[in-house]
Design a protein around this motif. Structure first.
Motif, PDB file in Angstrom:
ATOM      1  N   ALA A 101      37.608  31.454  59.693  1.00 13.99           N
ATOM      2  CA  ALA A 101      37.910  32.051  60.997  1.00 13.99           C
ATOM      3  C   ALA A 101      36.819  32.989  61.512  1.00 13.99           C
ATOM      4  O   ALA A 101      36.619  33.117  62.711  1.00 13.99           O
ATOM      5  N   SER A 102      36.077  33.632  60.627  1.00  7.82           N
ATOM      6  CA  SER A 102      35.100  34.637  61.089  1.00  7.82           C
ATOM      7  C   SER A 102      33.651  34.328  60.704  1.00  7.82           C
ATOM      8  O   SER A 102      32.746  35.039  61.125  1.00  7.82           O
ATOM      9  N   PHE A 136      28.484  34.819  62.717  1.00  7.51           N
ATOM     10  CA  PHE A 136      29.518  35.793  62.374  1.00  7.51           C
ATOM     11  C   PHE A 136      30.329  36.104  63.625  1.00  7.51           C
ATOM     12  O   PHE A 136      29.760  36.473  64.644  1.00  7.51           O
ATOM     13  N   SER A 137      31.619  35.990  63.540  1.00  4.27           N
ATOM     14  CA  SER A 137      32.477  36.320  64.667  1.00  4.27           C
ATOM     15  C   SER A 137      32.595  37.840  64.767  1.00  4.27           C
ATOM     16  O   SER A 137      33.042  38.498  63.822  1.00  4.27           O
ATOM     17  N   ASN A 139      34.211  39.371  67.508  1.00  6.69           N
ATOM     18  CA  ASN A 139      35.576  39.528  68.016  1.00  6.69           C
ATOM     19  C   ASN A 139      35.988  38.181  68.610  1.00  6.69           C
ATOM     20  O   ASN A 139      35.319  37.176  68.393  1.00  6.69           O
ATOM     21  N   GLU A 140      37.030  38.162  69.377  1.00  4.38           N
ATOM     22  CA  GLU A 140      37.567  36.918  69.916  1.00  4.38           C
ATOM     23  C   GLU A 140      36.593  36.193  70.856  1.00  4.38           C
ATOM     24  O   GLU A 140      36.645  34.970  70.991  1.00  4.38           O
ATOM     25  N   SER A 143      30.045  36.180  69.102  1.00  9.18           N
ATOM     26  CA  SER A 143      29.570  35.885  67.743  1.00  9.18           C
ATOM     27  C   SER A 143      28.089  36.227  67.644  1.00  9.18           C
ATOM     28  O   SER A 143      27.332  36.040  68.603  1.00  9.18           O
TER      29      SER A 143
END
Length: 184
Positions: A101-102, A136-137, A139-140, A143
């Protein structure tokens, strides 16, 4: 444990009306005779081939993607030669990846056999390149992306008719990029 496999195969045949050829002309410019290379519509030909692709998620976001392409190209009567410009007989790519996810990362090796440049009888020799990408994420919507191109610092070797007649040797070096990606 989630294991996903994807395999595909395709056979193709393309009848190309015209390939672009780079034709050398002697031209007079400002009183000086020069050799000028200009693109022109050239002879067409046939491209036939096979594409194979395989993707496997091995374990929890860790996976492998690979593909192979074989092309057999022929050319109708041409002012240059029988080579189909820009077409390698064999092309192979392999990518290892990890995604969650991230975080996302990919390490890819791309290889192609020699191919005609479309300029005279120039051939670009076999070429393989290693690339990497990490994301790298933050936030929503944002990246951070770090990318490395040509990590193995591969050289491009171009020759005319045979390996002993070099036209160019290029080492473009390793390239690194850092950026931010926005998605809405």
């Amino acid at each position: 444990m989630c294991i996903r496999d994807r395999f595909s195969a395709a056979v193709f045949s393309k009848d190309v009306t015209s390939f672009i050829e780079i034709i050398r002309h002697q031209e007079m410019h400002e009183g000086i005779l020069m050799t000028i290379d200009r693109p022109e519509n050239g002879a067409g030909g046939m491209l036939r081939g096979l594409e194979l692709s395989f993707q496997k998620e091995i374990l929890y976001g860790l996976g492998l993607i690979t593909n192979y392409t074989f092309i057999d190209g022929t050319r109708h009567a041409s002012s240059l030669n029988d080579y189909v410009p820009g077409t390698s007989k064999h092309t192979f790519n392999i990518t290892g990846y990890f995604e969650n996810a991230s975080f996302s990362s990919r390490l890819s090796y791309n290889y192609r056999t020699e191919f005609a440049t479309g300029i005279g009888e120039q051939i670009t020799d076999n070429f393989g390149q290693l690339d990497a990408n990490i994301s790298f994420s933050l936030n929503e919507h944002f990246s951070l992306v770090v990318e490395g191109i040509n990590l193995n610092n591969e050289m491009t070797y171009i020759y005319e008719r045979n390996h002993y007649a070099p036209v160019g040797l290029y080492q473009n070096g390793r390239r690194f990029y850092v950026g931010v990606r926005a998605e809405y």
